[in-house]
Design an enzyme around this catalytic site. Structure first.
Site, PDB file in Angstrom:
ATOM      1  N   PRO A   2     -56.347  20.982 -82.958  1.00 33.86           N
ATOM      2  CA  PRO A   2     -56.750  20.569 -81.610  1.00 33.86           C
ATOM      3  C   PRO A   2     -58.036  19.754 -81.689  1.00 33.86           C
ATOM      4  O   PRO A   2     -59.054  20.239 -82.167  1.00 33.86           O
ATOM      5  CB  PRO A   2     -56.990  21.885 -80.864  1.00 33.86           C
ATOM      6  N   GLU A   3     -57.972  18.489 -81.270  1.00 32.98           N
ATOM      7  CA  GLU A   3     -59.147  17.625 -81.239  1.00 32.98           C
ATOM      8  C   GLU A   3     -59.493  17.377 -79.768  1.00 32.98           C
ATOM      9  O   GLU A   3     -58.915  18.016 -78.893  1.00 32.98           O
ATOM     10  CB  GLU A   3     -58.840  16.304 -81.972  1.00 32.98           C
ATOM     11  N   LYS A  58     -64.899  19.482 -79.476  1.00 30.03           N
ATOM     12  CA  LYS A  58     -63.737  20.368 -79.575  1.00 30.03           C
ATOM     13  C   LYS A  58     -64.068  21.779 -79.115  1.00 30.03           C
ATOM     14  O   LYS A  58     -63.260  22.696 -79.301  1.00 30.03           O
ATOM     15  CB  LYS A  58     -63.237  20.407 -81.026  1.00 30.03           C
ATOM     16  N   HIS A  92     -50.866  37.714 -85.181  1.00 27.81           N
ATOM     17  CA  HIS A  92     -51.862  36.638 -85.081  1.00 27.81           C
ATOM     18  C   HIS A  92     -52.590  36.612 -83.745  1.00 27.81           C
ATOM     19  O   HIS A  92     -53.383  35.718 -83.497  1.00 27.81           O
ATOM     20  CB  HIS A  92     -51.196  35.288 -85.342  1.00 27.81           C
ATOM     21  N   ARG A 268     -60.163  14.314 -96.544  1.00 27.01           N
ATOM     22  CA  ARG A 268     -59.058  14.326 -95.585  1.00 27.01           C
ATOM     23  C   ARG A 268     -58.061  13.216 -95.902  1.00 27.01           C
ATOM     24  O   ARG A 268     -58.441  12.090 -96.223  1.00 27.01           O
ATOM     25  CB  ARG A 268     -59.589  14.105 -94.157  1.00 27.01           C
TER      26      ARG A 268
END
Length: 283
Positions: A2-3, A58, A92, A268
DNA sequence: AGTTCCCTGAGG
DNA sequence: CCTCAGGGAACT
């Protein structure tokens, strides 16, 4: 993953659901995801109501009416799910908040679940005025959509490094991650390894314009849903349909037909078109 | 600026 | 079985 656009989409739906609601309980299943010093203070939020939901980069900030703020950073696999069916809880699910029915509407009791497969995400409870000192926020620069061109270019130029490395550095400006860094650089026609010192005035203008254009368009689309990413209410974002470069290494460029390259920048995976994104020109 | 760590599912 | 991805901190 999630950005900024995904977190902004979350922020909007959380604001819709939460503002005005009173927190009736908090269940911590994995103390680990709370920062150390907030673990024993978490009961401070019981009985408070949500006054606002904000975002920097974020990081989500759930503002309460008792001068406290819950900060949430989802990192890679963190999810916030509204009224997840209790029967579908798995190993989770780490935190569950419940909200008492609002006085007027007669709503049922609602819940917000924090689920995180890799447990990289973090939640902190802070006093509102000290939020910027939280371990989640203390190193973050300003939200990248909040800066004007002057500030943007000054901050970029202050780092003499590869441009993608700088875009990913949340201390410079917060919000851009790997997906949007690749999409922004493609849109601006800048090579991910271009040195910031070599950016032309035109290149910097393009970079600023592309940053705003891509992020704003992604927000309009409700962010990108890749792998299992979904929003609070279970719906998917649509911006992944407009990805033009991210994770397309080996495929052909939509603009020029060249084979898209895949390299590592700052650890990355980075995809770029060798023809549309020239390193020497820096745009 | 590169490496390691955190953590787990996915893919070879 | 082994390897890898990835946001960010911490270390080198």
């Amino acid at each position: 993953m999630p950005e900024l656009p995904e977190v902004e989409t979350l922020r909007r739906s959380l604001a819709r659901h939460l503002v005005g609601r009173i927190i009736s309980s908090v269940t911590i299943l994995a103390p680990h995801v709370l920062t150390k010093d907030s673990r024993h203070r978490i009961s401070q939020i019981i009985g408070a109501s949500v006054s606002d939901v904000n975002r920097t980069g974020k990081c989500l900030a759930i503002e309460l009416n008792n001068d406290r703020t819950v900060l949430i950073h989802l990192r890679m696999t963190g999810r916030l799910l509204w009224n997840m069916p209790a029967g579908s809880f798995d190993g989770h699910v780490h935190v569950v908040w419940t909200f008492s029915p609002s006085a007027d509407a007669g709503d049922p009791e609602d819940s917000l679940v924090y689920r995180d497969v890799r447990k990289f995400g973090r939640i902190d409870l802070v006093e509102k005025h000290a939020a910027h000192q939280s371990s989640i926020l203390q190193r973050a620069g300003p939200d990248i959509l909040s800066v004007d061109f002057e500030d943007f270019s000054t901050r970029i130029r202050a780092r003499r490094s590869q441009i993608k490395y700088v875009l990913l550095d949340q201390q410079v400006m917060a919000g851009v991650g790997n997906i949007y860094a690749d999409e922004i650089l493609f849109d601006a026609g800048i090579h991910p390894r271009a040195r910031t010192a070599n950016l032309t005035a035109d290149g910097m203008q393009k970079l600023y314009a592309s940053t705003r254009r891509i992020l704003e368009k992604a927000i309009e689309c409700g962010g990108s849903s890749i792998r299992d990413y979904i929003h609070t209410d279970g719906e998917a974002g649509r911006f992944q349909e407009q990805h033009r470069i991210y994770q397309r290494g080996g495929e052909t460029c939509f603009l020029c037909g060249a084979v898209i390259q895949s390299i590592k920048v700052g650890g990355r995976t980075s995809s770029f078109c060798p023809r549309c994104q020239r390193r020497s020109k820096a745009a």
